[in-house]
Design a protein around this motif. Structure first.
Motif, PDB file in Angstrom:
ATOM      1  N   ARG A  85     -19.016  41.985  40.384  1.00  0.00           N
ATOM      2  CA  ARG A  85     -19.480  42.604  39.123  1.00  0.00           C
ATOM      3  C   ARG A  85     -20.882  43.200  39.278  1.00  0.00           C
ATOM      4  NH1 ARG A  85     -16.277  43.810  34.543  1.00  0.00           N
ATOM      5  NH2 ARG A  85     -18.218  43.827  33.397  1.00  0.00           N
ATOM      6  N   HIS A 136     -12.641  48.580  38.359  1.00  0.00           N
ATOM      7  CA  HIS A 136     -12.468  47.406  37.493  1.00  0.00           C
ATOM      8  C   HIS A 136     -12.731  46.161  38.322  1.00  0.00           C
ATOM      9  CE1 HIS A 136     -10.644  44.442  34.803  1.00  0.00           C
ATOM     10  NE2 HIS A 136     -10.149  43.921  35.907  1.00  0.00           N
ATOM     11  N   THR A 190     -13.996  39.514  35.004  1.00  0.00           N
ATOM     12  CA  THR A 190     -15.293  39.012  34.534  1.00  0.00           C
ATOM     13  C   THR A 190     -15.447  37.491  34.598  1.00  0.00           C
ATOM     14  OG1 THR A 190     -14.400  39.330  32.323  1.00  0.00           O
ATOM     15  CG2 THR A 190     -16.101  40.846  33.019  1.00  0.00           C
ATOM     16  N   GLU A 208      -9.837  35.231  33.486  1.00  0.00           N
ATOM     17  CA  GLU A 208      -9.409  36.630  33.527  1.00  0.00           C
ATOM     18  C   GLU A 208      -8.905  36.992  34.924  1.00  0.00           C
ATOM     19  OE1 GLU A 208     -11.786  39.621  31.198  1.00  0.00           O
ATOM     20  OE2 GLU A 208     -11.983  40.539  33.174  1.00  0.00           O
TER      21      GLU A 208
HETATM   22 MG    MG Z   1     -13.291  43.671  31.443  1.00  0.00          MG
END
Ligand code: MG
Ligand code: DAT
Length: 165
Positions: free
Chosen positions: A90, A124, A127, A131
């Motif tokens: 991320r 993408h 997170t 998920e």
């Molecule tokens: Mg997301």
């Protein structure tokens, strides 16, 4: 903590030939790629992937974007695996809004906002662990991943499959 995370290089990333750049950036993490494939995204898969956003005003445009209606009808799906995989990936992706993302992040460097207001943000990444589990199980079957990430079971199936002629 050893984690796994789903990464998608979205249709804008493929259309702009950014696959190599994105994979190079992600290699800074020293994580292992344990699964990878090119996928043509159906409406059903797109809706399921983004189901938490189904009430958002941009949902329909988001579906069209991830299905590749504005670029190429494909995404590259990967699973990265290793120490703190979720946050490491991320971090390199950058913020959701490409105009607010750190300019040296993938989204900051390569993303844009279209005139229709779609965030074309190239990548993408999951997170959190819940998920990641939901998304990895949505995009991959157990045998497509070279390590055992989640419990599996064996079922007998009698189905027609396509084979090489
Ligand atoms: Mg997301
Ligand atoms: P992320 O992809 O950073 O996890 P998210 O899960 O909140 O962000 O949203 C999924 C995608 O939806 C995001 O990558 C781009 C799009 N999106 C989110 N918020 C948006 C907004 N306000 N306007 C347009 N597109 C948006």
């Amino acid at each position: 903590m050893i984690q796994q995370t789903l990464v998608l290089i979205k249709p804008d990333g493929l259309k702009k030939s950014l696959t190599g750049n994105v994979l190079t950036r992600l290699s800074e993490t020293k994580l292992d790629i344990v699964a990878a494939k090119i996928v043509r995204v159906s409406r059903e898969l797109a809706e399921e992937h983004y189901k938490q956003l189904k009430d958002k005003p941009f949902f329909e445009e988001l579906l069209k974007y991830i299905m590749g209606e504005y670029h190429k009808k494909k995404v590259m799906a990967l699973v990265y695996w290793g120490e703190n995989a979720i946050d490491k990936v991320r971090q390199i992706c950058g913020a959701t809004n490409p105009e607010e993302a750190d300019p040296v992040s993938i989204r900051g460097a390569y993303g844009r906002i279209t005139t229709k207001g779609v965030y074309e943000n190239v990548i993408h990444a999951s997170t959190n662990e819940a998920e990641a589990e939901r998304e990895i199980k949505l995009w991959f079957q157990p045998d497509e991943i070279i390590v055992d990430l989640y419990p599996t079971k064996t079922v007998k199936k009698s189905i027609e499959v396509r084979v090489w002629a």
